[in-house]
Design an enzyme around this catalytic site. Structure first.
Site, PDB file in Angstrom:
ATOM      1  N   LEU A   1       0.861  -1.174   0.000  1.00 49.68           N
ATOM      2  CA  LEU A   1       0.000   0.000   0.000  1.00 49.68           C
ATOM      3  C   LEU A   1       0.897   1.223   0.000  1.00 49.68           C
ATOM      4  O   LEU A   1       1.972   1.210   0.615  1.00 49.68           O
ATOM      5  CB  LEU A   1      -0.900   0.038   1.249  1.00 49.68           C
ATOM      6  CG  LEU A   1      -2.032  -0.973   1.379  1.00 49.68           C
ATOM      7  CD1 LEU A   1      -2.745  -0.779   2.711  1.00 49.68           C
ATOM      8  CD2 LEU A   1      -3.016  -0.870   0.227  1.00 49.68           C
ATOM      9  N   ASP A   2       0.465   2.296  -0.661  1.00 51.97           N
ATOM     10  CA  ASP A   2       1.214   3.542  -0.590  1.00 51.97           C
ATOM     11  C   ASP A   2       1.291   4.002   0.870  1.00 51.97           C
ATOM     12  O   ASP A   2       0.410   3.697   1.682  1.00 51.97           O
ATOM     13  CB  ASP A   2       0.533   4.635  -1.417  1.00 51.97           C
ATOM     14  CG  ASP A   2       0.618   4.367  -2.913  1.00 51.97           C
ATOM     15  OD1 ASP A   2       1.502   3.591  -3.321  1.00 51.97           O
ATOM     16  OD2 ASP A   2      -0.201   4.936  -3.662  1.00 51.97           O
ATOM     17  N   ARG A   3       2.312   4.763   1.161  1.00 51.92           N
ATOM     18  CA  ARG A   3       2.538   5.217   2.535  1.00 51.92           C
ATOM     19  C   ARG A   3       1.323   5.939   3.115  1.00 51.92           C
ATOM     20  O   ARG A   3       0.952   5.735   4.274  1.00 51.92           O
ATOM     21  CB  ARG A   3       3.766   6.136   2.569  1.00 51.92           C
ATOM     22  CG  ARG A   3       4.143   6.619   3.963  1.00 51.92           C
ATOM     23  CD  ARG A   3       5.420   7.431   3.924  1.00 51.92           C
ATOM     24  NE  ARG A   3       5.830   7.813   5.259  1.00 51.92           N
ATOM     25  CZ  ARG A   3       6.945   8.481   5.536  1.00 51.92           C
ATOM     26  NH1 ARG A   3       7.768   8.831   4.555  1.00 51.92           N
ATOM     27  NH2 ARG A   3       7.249   8.794   6.781  1.00 51.92           N
TER      28      ARG A   3
ATOM     29  N   THR B   1      -1.811   5.679   2.183  1.00 52.62           N
ATOM     30  CA  THR B   1      -3.043   4.887   2.119  1.00 52.62           C
ATOM     31  C   THR B   1      -3.178   4.047   3.385  1.00 52.62           C
ATOM     32  O   THR B   1      -2.211   3.415   3.823  1.00 52.62           O
ATOM     33  CB  THR B   1      -3.046   3.973   0.884  1.00 52.62           C
ATOM     34  OG1 THR B   1      -2.859   4.764  -0.284  1.00 52.62           O
ATOM     35  CG2 THR B   1      -4.352   3.206   0.770  1.00 52.62           C
TER      36      THR B   1
ATOM     37  N   HIS C   1      -0.205   3.569  -7.962  1.00 49.44           N
ATOM     38  CA  HIS C   1      -1.084   4.755  -7.947  1.00 49.44           C
ATOM     39  C   HIS C   1      -2.301   4.608  -8.862  1.00 49.44           C
ATOM     40  O   HIS C   1      -2.884   5.593  -9.309  1.00 49.44           O
ATOM     41  CB  HIS C   1      -0.295   6.012  -8.357  1.00 49.44           C
ATOM     42  CG  HIS C   1       0.853   6.326  -7.468  1.00 49.44           C
ATOM     43  ND1 HIS C   1       1.812   7.279  -7.782  1.00 49.44           N
ATOM     44  CD2 HIS C   1       1.231   5.815  -6.258  1.00 49.44           C
ATOM     45  CE1 HIS C   1       2.716   7.336  -6.821  1.00 49.44           C
ATOM     46  NE2 HIS C   1       2.388   6.454  -5.893  1.00 49.44           N
TER      47      HIS C   1
END
Length: 319
Positions: free
Chosen positions: A146-148, A150, A245
């Site tokens: 997961l993105d930081r 998110t 993304h």
């Protein structure tokens, strides 16, 4: 399994391979076992014969068998690569964020702001903190990322066999991921999916940007409206492919950037939403549907929205 659990201790130690490790290449085994040791050093000790299996020299492509005994030579983590200790506050937060656990899998509601792993200037990520919290768990690996910024459901395998099973299901589209995103404006009811190829560009070692590009990789996201508000729409997003993304760029492609998105969002709109309490990216991995080995029915795991998003959302005027 390990006679000496200090992975980087300056002495020889021996590891007996169990059924779960069988079939793994020796180089990949060492990369996973000797955390933070550069791959160049791992391949060097393999070439020099310092790593032995059943007292014999082996090549990097050797596949381990159950019962093999691996000799690991003294290896030190280079200076500057040590991982700092996580705060007790962070450990307590993650302990309270466990959504599901069995012998092979851990699912956590990842807080926003915590990277999933160290690197690119980040010394301490989710996986490093979990390894500090659970020193007796010899195998903890991220299943996906997961993105930081998110938040929400993330899977960590506790066995290599579980990691293989889940990676196969991810490749074949059998794991359903459900995200909640708050987007700018009035999301059109007819837009139920976005099928647009995405291309990633590395701006620097620590930053990347993704754009819709005909030469990019095929990418598909399904969208469903959950709630309309005066200035924005809460949508469910299901990424069918797993590009970097993807949800953020597909939403922007439709003209509806995510609230609080510093990279792809509308700065003016984000500033006005920040005044209403939205201080970060509104993208949350809300639920997972996963078929586990030897289980008849898939499990459904939900992650509650944290207060920093839930409270200002409650105050928005519905349409």
């Amino acid at each position: 399994m390990t006679k000496d659990t200090e992975q980087t201790a300056p002495k020889v130690h021996f590891i007996e391979i169990d059924e779960d490790r069988a079939g793994q290449r020796i180089d990949n085994f060492l990369i996973g076992h000797l955390k933070r040791v550069p791959k160049t050093l791992i391949y060097r000790i393999l070439r020099k014969g310092e790593v032995r299996v059943n007292k014999g020299r082996i090549k990097a492509e050797y596949k381990l068998k159950a019962g093999d005994v691996v000799r690991v030579p003294p290896v030190r983590v280079p200076d500057g690569k040590s991982v700092p200790n996580a705060s007790q506050q962070l450990k307590d937060l993650l302990a309270k964020s466990i959504l599901f656990e069995n012998k092979g899998l851990l699912i956590i509601n990842k807080p926003s702001g915590l990277a999933v792993h160290g690197g690119s200037g980040i010394n301490l990520g989710l996986i490093e903190v979990l390894r500090q919290m659970r020193p007796d768990d010899h195998y903890l690996e991220l299943v996906h990322r997961l993105d930081r910024d998110t938040s929400g459901c993330i899977m960590i395998a506790k066995k290599r066999s579980m990691l293989r099973h889940l990676h196969k299901d991810l490749r074949e589209g059998r794991i359903q991921k459900h995200y909640h995103a708050l987007v700018e404006g009035y999301w059109p009811a007819k837009c139920k999916s976005v099928d647009a190829p995405l291309r990633k560009t590395e701006i620097s070692s620590a930053e990347r940007i993704v754009r819709v590009d005909p030469e990019g990789k095929p990418s598909l996201t399904r969208f469903k409206i959950l709630q309309r508000y005066e200035l924005c729409t809460l949508v469910e997003a299901k990424p069918i492919t797993g590009r970097t993304h993807q949800i953020r760029v597909h939403a922007l492609h439709m003209g509806h950037g995510l609230v609080g998105d510093p990279k792809y969002g509308n700065d003016t709109f984000n500033a006005s939403m920040k005044e209403q309490g939205f201080g970060r990216l509104f993208l949350h991995a809300a639920a997972l549907e996963v078929q586990l080995p030897d289980e008849g029915e898939p499990i459904w795991v939900e992650a509650p929205l944290d207060e920093k998003l839930a409270k200002p959302l409650e105050k928005l005027k519905k349409r």
